[in-house]
Design a protein around this motif. Structure first.
Motif, PDB file in Angstrom:
ATOM      1  N   LEU A 120       1.049  -1.225  -0.041  1.00 60.92           N
ATOM      2  CA  LEU A 120       0.025  -0.004   0.006  1.00 60.92           C
ATOM      3  C   LEU A 120       0.952   1.157  -0.077  1.00 60.92           C
ATOM      4  N   ASP A 121       2.139   1.079   0.035  1.00 66.29           N
ATOM      5  CA  ASP A 121       3.265   2.267  -0.001  1.00 66.29           C
ATOM      6  C   ASP A 121       2.833   2.934   1.377  1.00 66.29           C
ATOM      7  N   MET A 122       2.779   2.440   2.479  1.00 64.10           N
ATOM      8  CA  MET A 122       2.249   3.047   3.602  1.00 64.10           C
ATOM      9  C   MET A 122       3.314   3.004   4.629  1.00 64.10           C
ATOM     10  N   PRO A 123       3.835   4.020   5.364  1.00 68.08           N
ATOM     11  CA  PRO A 123       4.762   4.021   6.400  1.00 68.08           C
ATOM     12  C   PRO A 123       3.986   3.392   7.522  1.00 68.08           C
ATOM     13  N   ALA A 124       4.971   3.054   8.553  1.00 69.41           N
ATOM     14  CA  ALA A 124       4.542   2.915   9.769  1.00 69.41           C
ATOM     15  C   ALA A 124       3.560   3.702  10.632  1.00 69.41           C
ATOM     16  N   MET A 125       2.455   3.614  11.184  1.00 59.78           N
ATOM     17  CA  MET A 125       1.620   4.552  11.786  1.00 59.78           C
ATOM     18  C   MET A 125       0.508   3.781  12.564  1.00 59.78           C
ATOM     19  N   GLN A 126      -0.456   4.585  13.096  1.00 62.22           N
ATOM     20  CA  GLN A 126      -1.610   3.905  13.669  1.00 62.22           C
ATOM     21  C   GLN A 126      -2.891   4.537  12.964  1.00 62.22           C
ATOM     22  N   MET A 127      -3.753   3.679  12.617  1.00 63.85           N
ATOM     23  CA  MET A 127      -4.818   4.056  11.624  1.00 63.85           C
ATOM     24  C   MET A 127      -6.059   3.198  11.959  1.00 63.85           C
ATOM     25  N   ALA A 128      -7.160   3.413  11.482  1.00 63.87           N
ATOM     26  CA  ALA A 128      -8.412   2.498  11.268  1.00 63.87           C
ATOM     27  C   ALA A 128      -8.506   1.913  10.101  1.00 63.87           C
ATOM     28  N   PHE A 129      -8.869   0.565  10.138  1.00 67.82           N
ATOM     29  CA  PHE A 129      -9.159  -0.089   9.051  1.00 67.82           C
ATOM     30  C   PHE A 129     -10.574  -0.701   8.894  1.00 67.82           C
ATOM     31  N   ARG A 130     -10.948  -0.816   7.826  1.00 66.63           N
ATOM     32  CA  ARG A 130     -12.153  -1.704   7.540  1.00 66.63           C
ATOM     33  C   ARG A 130     -11.547  -3.148   7.578  1.00 66.63           C
ATOM     34  N   VAL A 131     -12.571  -4.147   8.027  1.00 65.30           N
ATOM     35  CA  VAL A 131     -12.307  -5.652   7.809  1.00 65.30           C
ATOM     36  C   VAL A 131     -13.032  -6.255   6.943  1.00 65.30           C
ATOM     37  N   ALA A 132     -12.460  -6.914   6.105  1.00 60.43           N
ATOM     38  CA  ALA A 132     -13.121  -7.795   5.094  1.00 60.43           C
ATOM     39  C   ALA A 132     -14.064  -8.922   5.555  1.00 60.43           C
ATOM     40  N   LYS A 172      -6.376  -2.281  -0.614  1.00 59.03           N
ATOM     41  CA  LYS A 172      -7.322  -1.266  -0.939  1.00 59.03           C
ATOM     42  C   LYS A 172      -8.575  -2.024  -1.582  1.00 59.03           C
ATOM     43  N   LEU A 173      -9.520  -2.056  -0.924  1.00 53.42           N
ATOM     44  CA  LEU A 173     -10.678  -2.730  -1.552  1.00 53.42           C
ATOM     45  C   LEU A 173     -11.858  -1.644  -1.629  1.00 53.42           C
ATOM     46  N   ASN A 174     -12.470  -1.416  -3.062  1.00 53.65           N
ATOM     47  CA  ASN A 174     -13.528  -0.560  -3.135  1.00 53.65           C
ATOM     48  C   ASN A 174     -13.024   0.838  -2.732  1.00 53.65           C
ATOM     49  N   GLY A 175     -12.003   1.278  -2.629  1.00 55.47           N
ATOM     50  CA  GLY A 175     -11.407   2.701  -2.360  1.00 55.47           C
ATOM     51  C   GLY A 175     -11.162   2.555  -0.806  1.00 55.47           C
ATOM     52  N   GLN A 176     -11.243   1.625   0.013  1.00 59.86           N
ATOM     53  CA  GLN A 176     -10.915   1.737   1.428  1.00 59.86           C
ATOM     54  C   GLN A 176      -9.879   0.696   1.759  1.00 59.86           C
ATOM     55  N   PHE A 177      -9.054   1.205   2.715  1.00 63.39           N
ATOM     56  CA  PHE A 177      -7.930   0.366   3.242  1.00 63.39           C
ATOM     57  C   PHE A 177      -8.743  -0.599   4.194  1.00 63.39           C
ATOM     58  N   THR A 178      -8.250  -1.882   3.701  1.00 65.07           N
ATOM     59  CA  THR A 178      -9.177  -3.059   4.336  1.00 65.07           C
ATOM     60  C   THR A 178      -8.189  -4.112   5.057  1.00 65.07           C
ATOM     61  N   VAL A 179      -8.459  -4.564   6.048  1.00 65.00           N
ATOM     62  CA  VAL A 179      -7.752  -5.866   6.737  1.00 65.00           C
ATOM     63  C   VAL A 179      -8.106  -7.058   6.059  1.00 65.00           C
ATOM     64  N   THR A 180      -7.616  -7.807   5.199  1.00 64.26           N
ATOM     65  CA  THR A 180      -7.746  -9.024   4.527  1.00 64.26           C
ATOM     66  C   THR A 180      -7.764 -10.319   5.286  1.00 64.26           C
ATOM     67  N   SER A 181      -6.652 -10.130   6.242  1.00 69.14           N
ATOM     68  CA  SER A 181      -6.378 -11.605   7.033  1.00 69.14           C
ATOM     69  C   SER A 181      -5.995 -10.885   8.370  1.00 69.14           C
ATOM     70  N   ILE A 182      -5.906 -11.624   9.416  1.00 70.15           N
ATOM     71  CA  ILE A 182      -5.316 -11.291  10.608  1.00 70.15           C
ATOM     72  C   ILE A 182      -5.187 -12.414  11.719  1.00 70.15           C
ATOM     73  N   ASP A 183      -4.140 -12.389  12.303  1.00 75.24           N
ATOM     74  CA  ASP A 183      -4.081 -13.492  13.325  1.00 75.24           C
ATOM     75  C   ASP A 183      -3.403 -13.032  14.500  1.00 75.24           C
ATOM     76  N   VAL A 184      -3.567 -13.503  15.527  1.00 76.14           N
ATOM     77  CA  VAL A 184      -3.042 -13.157  16.889  1.00 76.14           C
ATOM     78  C   VAL A 184      -1.636 -13.831  17.072  1.00 76.14           C
ATOM     79  N   LYS A 185      -0.825 -13.055  17.194  1.00 67.31           N
ATOM     80  CA  LYS A 185       0.593 -13.777  17.662  1.00 67.31           C
ATOM     81  C   LYS A 185       0.501 -14.497  18.789  1.00 67.31           C
ATOM     82  N   LYS A 186       1.058 -15.658  19.002  1.00 62.48           N
ATOM     83  CA  LYS A 186       1.102 -16.563  20.343  1.00 62.48           C
ATOM     84  C   LYS A 186       2.397 -16.163  21.089  1.00 62.48           C
TER      85      LYS A 186
END
Length: 98
Positions: free
Chosen positions: A52-64, A84-98
């Motif tokens: 996404l050519d995005m630097p490290a930061m804190q931001m809100a994302f939609r979820v798929a 970027k889905l339908n023009g919005q930054f969207t989390v497409t997968s997520i896993d909690v680290k153990k």
């Protein structure tokens, strides 16, 4: 058309699809800062997101998938992919680290 011609057409089509801007999401490390199930959003403090050519930061994302929000809690360390889905930054997968 001979076999060679079919291969040329196939390669041209692949080149067109690749050039159309389809990105290849790579896993990124982050930390959950907020979960907003009603809005279908998650706020993450994250490292660089190269696709996404995005630097490290804190931001809100939609979820798929709204189910993603049920498996995380504020403070969890996660690995996720985003696009970027339908023009919005969207989390497409997520896993909690153990």
């Amino acid at each position: 058309m001979n076999r060679f011609g079919h291969w040329i057409r196939a390669l041209a089509l692949v080149g067109t699809v690749t050039a159309s801007g389809l990105s290849h999401a790579q896993a990124v490390d982050g930390e959950v800062r907020k979960v907003d199930a009603d809005a279908g959003k998650i706020t993450l403090k994250h490292g660089e997101i190269k696709n996404l050519d995005m630097p490290a930061m804190q931001m809100a994302f939609r979820v798929a998938d709204p189910g993603f929000l049920k498996k995380v809690n504020v403070g969890d360390k996660v690995t996720f992919t985003a696009d970027k889905l339908n023009g919005q930054f969207t989390v497409t997968s997520i896993d909690v680290k153990k």
